[in-house]
Design a protein around this motif. Structure first.
Motif, short mmCIF file in Angstrom:
data_model
loop_
_atom_site.label_atom_id
_atom_site.label_comp_id
_atom_site.label_asym_id
_atom_site.label_seq_id
_atom_site.Cartn_x
_atom_site.Cartn_y
_atom_site.Cartn_z
N HIS A 100 -45.79 -79.41 65.63
CA HIS A 100 -45.80 -80.59 64.76
C HIS A 100 -44.39 -81.10 64.49
CE1 HIS A 100 -49.87 -81.33 63.32
NE2 HIS A 100 -50.07 -80.03 63.16
N MET A 131 -45.12 -87.11 55.68
CA MET A 131 -45.96 -86.33 56.59
C MET A 131 -47.38 -86.87 56.63
SD MET A 131 -44.04 -84.28 58.16
CE MET A 131 -45.44 -83.74 59.13
N LEU A 173 -45.68 -80.52 55.28
CA LEU A 173 -46.75 -80.55 56.27
C LEU A 173 -48.01 -79.89 55.73
CD1 LEU A 173 -47.90 -80.90 59.17
CD2 LEU A 173 -46.77 -78.73 59.75
#
Length: 431
Positions: free
Chosen positions: A36, A317, A362
Motif C-alpha cells: 500500500h 488515506m 492506513l
C-alpha cells in the motif's frame, strides 16, 4: 548506528527505535502495508541537507564531505545511505542527479560522474533489494536556471537542461527506476513585463515530449510525474497545483504518459488541503505518487517537516484507498530533520515517526471504510441524482426549461445537513 535494524514491536513498545504501527507484512484491504505505502527515502534531504539556512552555517556535518575526489565522496555518502535505508527496511529511494554526485559546468564530466555513481548504486541495489522509485534532474539550483530551465528565454540554457535530463533519464533507466519526475522549480515568471507566457509554456510542453520520447525509445516503461508547486521560488509557477497541471497535460497531449506527484507542503502553499489535491488527481486518473511532509502553521514557506498528524493523514488515506492506490508511485519522505537535530539518531526517529503515522492512518482509514456508514452517508447525500429527474439530468435528458418547470412543480427544497461534525468525530472515533 550502522547495525541498528528497526523492526515492528507493536503499539505497546517503549522502544523509540522500533515501529509501533508499521508492520510491513500485515494485510490491510487485500494488500500488505508495504504494498500500500511503498515508502521511499528522499536522498537529497536525508544525505545532502546540512541544516544550514539563510541565517546560519551548516549544523549537520558528514564525514564523507572530507573526501576530496567527487566520485569517491559520492560513493562514501551512498554507502551510508544504503546502510541507513536497509536498517529501516525502506523498499525505495528517490534522487536528483546532483544529490548522488556533485556536478561541475562540464557536461561530459558530469555524465562521467553520474555513470560512475550509477554503477555503484546498482551494486548496492542488487545486494540490498532496495529499488529506485523515481529519479529526476535538479534544474533549479544552478544560476544558469535563474529564469527557468525548459521555459528559459535563452535557448542555450534550455539545451543544458536537456543534457541534464538526458543523463538523469539514462541513470534512472539503468537502475530500473519505476518512474521519472519533473519538478519545475523555476518554471514560472516574476513579471509579465519581460515574459512571453504562451511561448514559455509551449517550450515546456515540447521539452516534456522530447524527454518522454527519448525515454520510451530507450526502453523506459514507467510513468512520468509532474510535481505541482506554487509561488516558490517564482512568483507565478506554471505548475501551480493539480488542476493547473492537469489542464496543461491535456492541452498539450501529455495526459497518457504523465501523472502527478503531490507534495503535502506544496498543497498548503497553493491554498489547498493535501486531501483536496489528492482528490483532484484521483478524479482525473492521475494520482501517481506523493511527497510526504508537512508545513509549519506559522511559516509561509516550504519547511518540509516530517508528517506526524494521524487525523490529516487518515483523510488522505481515505482518498488514496478509494482511488485504488498510486499509479506507479509511493510515499516519498520529502522531509528533513530540523537544523538543531544534529544526531544521526534523529534521522531514524524522523523516518520511524513518519512511517508509523502513515501506517496508523492506513489502518484507521480502512476501518472507517469497512466498519462505519461513511461510504453509505456520502452515497445517500447524492441519492437525488440516482433516480427520477436527477438521474435524467446526469444522463443529459433535461434542458434548462425542464429545470425551471421542475423547480416550480416540486417547490422549495428542504434544508439538508452536510453533517461535517459527525464525520470528523467518526474519524476520531476510529483513531
Amino acid at each position: 548506528m550502522s547495525n541498528t535494524k528497526i523492526t515492528y514491536e507493536g503499539p505497546g513498545s517503549d522502544n523509540p527505535l522500533s515501529f509501533r504501527w508499521y508492520d510491513a507484512n500485515k494485510v490491510v484491504a487485500g494488500k500488505t502495508m508495504q504494498e500500500h505505502l511503498r515508502f521511499a527515502c528522499a536522498y537529497w534531504h536525508s544525505f545532502c541537507g546540512n541544516g544550514g539556512d539563510p541565517f546560519g552555517e551548516p549544523t549537520h556535518l558528514f564525514s564523507w564531505n572530507n573526501t576530496v575526489d567527487a566520485v569517491d565522496r559520492a560513493k562514501a555518502k551512498m554507502d551510508f545511505a544504503f546502510d541507513f535505508m536497509s536498517n529501516l527496511s525502506l523498499p525505495f529511494f528517490c534522487f536528483h542527479d546532483v544529490d548522488v554526485v556533485d556536478f561541475t559546468n562540464d557536461v561530459a564530466d558530469n555524465e562521467r560522474r553520474l555513470q560512475a555513481i550509477t554503477e555503484h548504486a546498482r551494486q548496492h541495489m542488487q545486494s540490498s533489494g532496495i529499488q529506485l522509485l523515481w529519479g529526476t534532474a535538479n534544474l533549479f539550483s544552478h544560476r544558469r536556471y535563474m529564469n527557468g530551465a525548459a521555459t528559459n528565454p535563452d535557448f542555450q540554457v534550455l539545451a543544458h537542461a536537456g543534457a541534464q535530463v538526458k543523463a538523469a533519464l539514462d541513470a534512472t533507466i539503468s537502475l530500473g527506476g519505476q518512474n521519472y519526475v519533473f519538478w519545475g522549480g523555476r518554471e514560472g515568471y516574476m513579471s509579465l513585463l519581460n515574459t512571453n507566457m504562451k511561448r514559455e509554456q509551449e517550450h515546456m510542453a515540447r521539452f516534456l515530449h522530447m524527454a518522454k520520447d527519448y525515454a520510451r525509445s530507450h526502453g523506459f516503461k514507467g510513468q512520468f510525474f509532474i510535481e505541482p508547486k506554487p509561488c516558490e521560488p517564482s512568483k507565478h509557477q506554471y505548475d501551480y497545483d493539480c488542476a493547473t497541471v492537469i489542464g496543461f497535460l491535456n492541452q498539450f497531449g501529455l495526459q497518457d504518459d504523465f501523472s502527478i506527484n503531490i507534495e503535502v507542503n506544496h498543497a498548503t502553499l497553493a491554498g489547498h488541503t493535501f486531501q483536496h489535491e489528492l482528490q483532484v488527481a484521483a478524479d482525473a486518473g492521475m494520482l501517481g505518487s506523493i511527497d510526504a511532509n508537512r508545513g509549519d502553521y506559522q511559516n509561509g514557506w516550504d519547511t518540509d517537516q516530517f508528517p506526524n498528524n494521524v487525523n490529516e493523514l487518515t483523510e488522505a488515506m481515505l482518498v488514496i484507498l478509494e482511488a485504488g492506490g498510486f499509479k506507479g508511485g509511493g510515499i516519498n519522505f520529502d522531509a528533513k530533520i530540523r537544523r538543531n537535530s544534529t544526531d544521526m539518531e534523529d534521522l531514524y526517529h524522523a523516518h520511524i515517526g513518519g512511517m508509523d503515522t502513515f501506517a496508523r492512518a492506513l489502518l484507521v482509514a480502512d476501518a472507517v471504510l469497512q466498519q462505519s456508514d461513511y461510504k453509505a452517508f456520502r452515497q445517500q447525500r447524492y441519492a437525488s441524482f440516482d433516480s427520477g429527474n436527477g438521474k435524467a439530468f446526469e444522463e443529459g435528458k433535461l434542458g434548462l426549461e425542464d429545470l425551471r418547470n421542475i423547480a416550480i412543480s416540486d417547490g422549495e427544497p428542504k434544508t439538508l445537513s452536510g453533517r461535517q461534525e459527525y464525520l470528523e468525530n467518526l474519524i476520531n472515533r476510529f483513531i
